[in-house]
Design an enzyme around this catalytic site. Structure first.
Site, mmCIF file in Angstrom:
data_model
loop_
_atom_site.group_PDB
_atom_site.id
_atom_site.type_symbol
_atom_site.label_atom_id
_atom_site.label_comp_id
_atom_site.label_asym_id
_atom_site.label_seq_id
_atom_site.Cartn_x
_atom_site.Cartn_y
_atom_site.Cartn_z
ATOM 1 C CD GLN A 68 89.681 54.345 33.530
ATOM 2 O OE1 GLN A 68 89.472 55.366 32.712
ATOM 3 N NE2 GLN A 68 91.073 54.067 33.997
ATOM 4 C CB SER A 123 84.490 55.014 32.819
ATOM 5 O OG SER A 123 85.500 55.805 32.118
ATOM 6 C CB THR A 124 82.735 58.747 28.697
ATOM 7 O OG1 THR A 124 81.603 58.831 29.421
ATOM 8 C CG2 THR A 124 82.596 58.933 27.194
ATOM 9 C CG HIS A 125 87.606 57.170 31.115
ATOM 10 N ND1 HIS A 125 88.030 57.367 32.528
ATOM 11 C CD2 HIS A 125 86.998 58.693 31.052
ATOM 12 C CE1 HIS A 125 87.633 58.520 32.971
ATOM 13 N NE2 HIS A 125 87.249 59.134 32.042
ATOM 14 C CG ASN A 126 84.696 54.147 25.321
ATOM 15 O OD1 ASN A 126 84.192 55.293 25.712
ATOM 16 N ND2 ASN A 126 83.816 53.141 25.295
#
Lengths: 588, 262
Positions: free
Chosen positions: A348, A514-517
């Site tokens: 992100q 962000s933990t949006h890997n």
């Protein structure tokens, strides 16, 4: 040590979080025997998430109570192929969960649908702007699925999690007060939006005055009590301001614990085994069929669980790692741009504008997950990218998601880091500031990928996953452009000072972003450039499904959870209606 | 050589803490007594409020160093008490002694090349070991430079040393100086703002400074009151556990409004 072979079951799931619980519920209900293997512990609203201890900033935000134990397993990281990857020794940039419910226990609640454009990024970009709009080494591609195909699955997930929001487009008719840029949806959200904070109201007014169309962020923090189609009841949010990074004491945040497990745990076809770490999916000699998974339990015993169907439902990174360690699909080779597993890892590009005031207080310690007013004018291809030198975008939002003083105490740029001047600024601005956040997208590139680390190992002696990643010019240009647009809105609100922080420079694994890997086991229409088909089914080993944001070919300008939920329902629907009748490759 | 004077300083500081920040059992948090629920006798709640506190990791010279540094990072000034008064040294001691100090949930296998700044914490030392080595080496620097240990310096000199560590201009042997400074600053801020259950933020000094209410109440009726300050007596975890506040069935305390509130 010899593994004990267990009685065969129909389905084994690796990971019991957001995707695993939906899979388990649907497949157990279809009459299949389902075993869910979860490496963490059992957790539930009571007593695990009870007040007062559950809302302790030090324990949950700084010491990562709900997150992955890196002493057992982490990843290694480097910015570029020429560097030596080193272990991520402590959590920072992203926070994978651990335990029943996974990261959906501590998630922030924002539940978006990706834009129709997001699913056809490459072809629509070329059609509108020509090939040159894409960077030469950009590997972003179409998903092999369209928004229209996925719509019913988005709908099911939103009604499962009781999402609070306002529709912007119902069957092609634009709805006042909603997001006019969203793809057409079949019906309104199951619950109305949350209340609007002072920060949100100022943003809404300023954005509207500039001709934008503000709307409430759709979220899994529920505006009222709700009983979902499974019969599970989720409570109303009380705006306590401890949502993201925390578990909910109220059972008011949609999660496996509130939306699925109360029903699933009563299904006799489902067996949950916690504190079990899956180390391998065992394949036949031709690597065309999965036979079983091997796991180690909390007493160090090794088991082999045979199953007809293996579903990887753990976090993005572990889904990909398990494929690499098990030989499911060809590993990606970035030099030759061949192979698929590990390909198109993306992330992100978040940035923010922080507004400071002298005469207004915001009580930002109150709030809810996803609570905010947003605009979508600068997301996806909602604006003309001609001459801008980048593709993609992101939504902007004035967010009131809870401000706690260890982590959220912004001070104007130029304030010293410590001493009396710092103290004075913190005391003054803690309650006189709020952010406008920008959830920037991230494209995929040949040089951003996941593979197996040559040096570092986990607690079981297995190689760690290696991440090679940096944001490229496209992301930096986009972030500067978007953040400046957000700053224009901020200026219209009239703060005394503001910090404008676009995301530029090298990606670093240190501060939380962000933990949006995403990516690494991406979906697509072509087995040469994707690891799974649109049903999240492995092209190479058809009785393996790989569910989650690992399937995103690149990341959009939204939080991923809504799309992850939709992909889960799309996959399980295909398994129930087609695969079970004729097991094998669903696309031939 | 510095042992006897170090021990004296340590004793002095412990005594001082007893007076300022560490209430003896009888004097625990007067503020709570004001809004203790009617059914709970104030005295019985107070007797269980303050277990004895003792340092478990830091040595006396280390306590003196951390206290002196904390007092400069977040000073006592016209806005009120600072990190020293908030008990940050004791907080850091407890953190170092526990899971944080030993990196219990962190990856500790080698090899240990220093890496790039983007790769984050790569020291083979745990936070315990970092403090131990870096305090000793910082004090050696101060002795060489000023003939005194850090805690004996004048505040302006202490600021100079801290700036030197912050900017990486003072070279330490075992760790990069900025690495140590960042850790010390982060831990000091944590200790100033974390729930008092961890030994810092005494008398909720940090929370009162910024107007943070601590354990949250139900805010459903307040969230749409625009530009209206919400000034309450902050509530800690211990307050709720010891029934010093009234709460609902989910454990949300009822915040007691301060009179300044409009």
């Amino acid at each position: 040590m010899a593994a004990t072979t267990l009685k065969p079951v129909d389905v084994v799931l690796v990971g019991v979080g957001l995707t695993g619980t939906i899979m388990a519920k649907e497949l157990a209900e279809a009459g299949l025997t389902v075993v869910g293997l979860e490496r963490g512990r059992f957790r539930d609203t009571y007593p695990d998430f009870a007040l007062p201890n559950a809302h302790d900033e030090l324990k949950y935000v700084r010491r990562h109570e709900l997150m992955q134990d890196l002493s057992r397993e982490t990843i290694t990281f480097r910015n570029a192929m020429g560097e030596t990857a080193l272990p991520m020794r402590e959590l920072g940039s992203f926070l994978p969960g651990e335990g029943v419910g996974g990261a959906a226990v501590h998630w922030g609640g924002l539940t978006w649908r990706f834009l129709p454009w997001d699913f056809e990024t490459r072809s629509r970009t070329i059609a509108r702007y020509g090939q040159d709009q894409l960077a030469a080494d950009c590997t972003s591609q179409d998903w092999g699925i369209t928004y229209a195909e996925l719509e019913p699955s988005f709908d099911r997930f939103e009604y499962l999690y009781g999402i609070s929001g306002k529709a912007g487009n119902i069957k092609g008719t634009i709805q006042p007060g909603g997001n006019p840029f969203e793809g057409p949806r079949a019906r309104e959200y199951p619950n109305p939006p949350l209340k609007t904070t002072f920060a949100g109201s100022l943003f809404r007014k300023a954005a509207a005055s500039m001709g934008y169309q503000p709307f409430p962020v759709p979220t899994g923090a529920l505006s009222r009590g709700y009983t979902n189609p499974y019969g599970a009841t989720i409570n109303a949010c009380v705006y306590c301001g401890y949502c993201q990074f925390f578990a909910c004491e109220m059972g008011a945040k949609a999660s496996p614990q509130t939306a699925v497990l109360p029903v699933l745990l009563h299904n006799k076809n489902f067996t949950l085994r916690t504190l079990t770490n899956v180390v391998k999916v065992n394949l036949d000699s031709a690597r065309r069929r999965a036979l079983s998974v091997t796991y180690v339990d909390s007493r160090g015993r090794e088991f082999e669980q045979p199953a007809e169907l293996v579903v990887l439902t753990s976090y993005v990174l572990n889904n990909v790692r398990l494929m690499l360690l098990s030989g499911i699909g060809r590993p990606y080779d970035p030099v030759r741009n061949r192979g698929v597993v590990g390909r198109n890892y993306a992330y992100q590009t978040p940035s923010a504008v922080t507004l400071f005031f002298e005469d207004k207080v915001f009580n930002q310690f109150m709030g809810a997950g996803g609570l905010g007013i947003a605009i979508d004018e600068f997301n996806g291809d909602n604006f003309d990218h001609s001459g801008l030198g980048f593709i993609g975008g992101g939504f902007f939002s004035a967010a009131s998601t809870g401000a706690r003083p260890i982590g959220v105490r912004p001070v104007p740029a130029g304030t010293p880091r410590w001493g009396s001047a710092w103290k004075k600024a913190v005391a003054h601005y803690f309650n006189r500031s709020f952010p406008i956040t920008v959830q920037g997208a991230c494209q995929s590139y040949r040089t951003n990928y996941l593979d197996v680390d040559p040096t570092y190992r986990d607690a079981y002696g297995l190689p760690l996953l290696r991440m090679t990643f940096d944001r490229h010019d496209n992301e930096h240009k986009m972030s500067v452009y978007l953040t400046n647009k957000a700053a224009e809105i901020a200026k219209a609100i009239g703060p005394s000072k503001m910090n404008v922080n676009p995301r530029t420079g090298k990606y670093t694994i240190v501060p939380y972003q962000s933990t949006h890997n995403t990516g690494g086991a991406i979906m697509g229409a072509d087995p040469a450039t994707s690891a799974v088909n649109k049903y999240s089914q492995s092209w190479d080993v058809p009785n393996v499904f790989v569910i989650g944001a690992s399937a995103f070919p690149q990341n959009g300008g939204y939080n991923p959870t809504g799309t992850v939920g939709a992909l889960t329902y799309f996959a399980v629907e295909a398994i129930r209606t087609r695969y079970l009748k004729r097991p094998g490759q669903l696309l031939t | 050589m510095d042992q006897p004077s170090g021990r004296r300083r340590f004793l002095k500081s412990v005594i001082a803490m007893g007076a300022v920040g560490l209430p003896a059992p009888g004097q625990a948090d007067e503020a709570h007594a004001q809004h203790a629920p009617p059914g709970v006798p104030a005295a019985s709640a107070q007797t269980s409020a303050a277990p004895p506190r003792a340092y478990m990791f830091l040595t006396p010279p280390e306590v003196a160093f951390v206290e002196a540094a904390a007092a400069r990072l977040i000073p006592a000034d016209e806005l009120g008490p600072g990190a020293k008064e908030a008990g940050v040294a004791y907080f850091i001691d407890q953190q170092l002694f526990g899971a944080y100090g030993t990196m219990a949930k962190k990856y500790r296998q080698g090899p240990w090349p220093e890496g790039t700044p983007q790769q984050g914490y790569q020291s083979p030392l745990t936070p315990q070991e970092v403090y131990r080595a870096a305090i000793r080496e910082s004090n050696l620097y101060c002795r060489r430079q000023y003939g005194k240990t850090f805690d004996e310096l004048a505040p302006e000199q202490q600021d100079q040393v801290l700036r030197g560590l912050d900017e990486g201009k003072i070279a330490l042997e075992s760790v990069p100086s900025r690495f140590f400074f960042d850790l010390l600053l982060a831990n000091t801020q944590e200790g100033f703002f974390a729930d008092p259950v961890y030994g810092g933020n005494r008398n909720k000094i940090g929370w009162k400074l910024v107007g943070f209410p601590g354990v949250p109440a139900v805010y459903t009726d307040h969230i749409e009151k625009y530009n209206v300050p919400y000034l309450v007596e902050p509530v800690s975890i211990a307050d709720v556990q010891q029934n010093l506040t009234q709460g609902d069935e989910h454990g949300h305390p009822q915040h007691v409004r301060l009179s300044r509130d409009r």
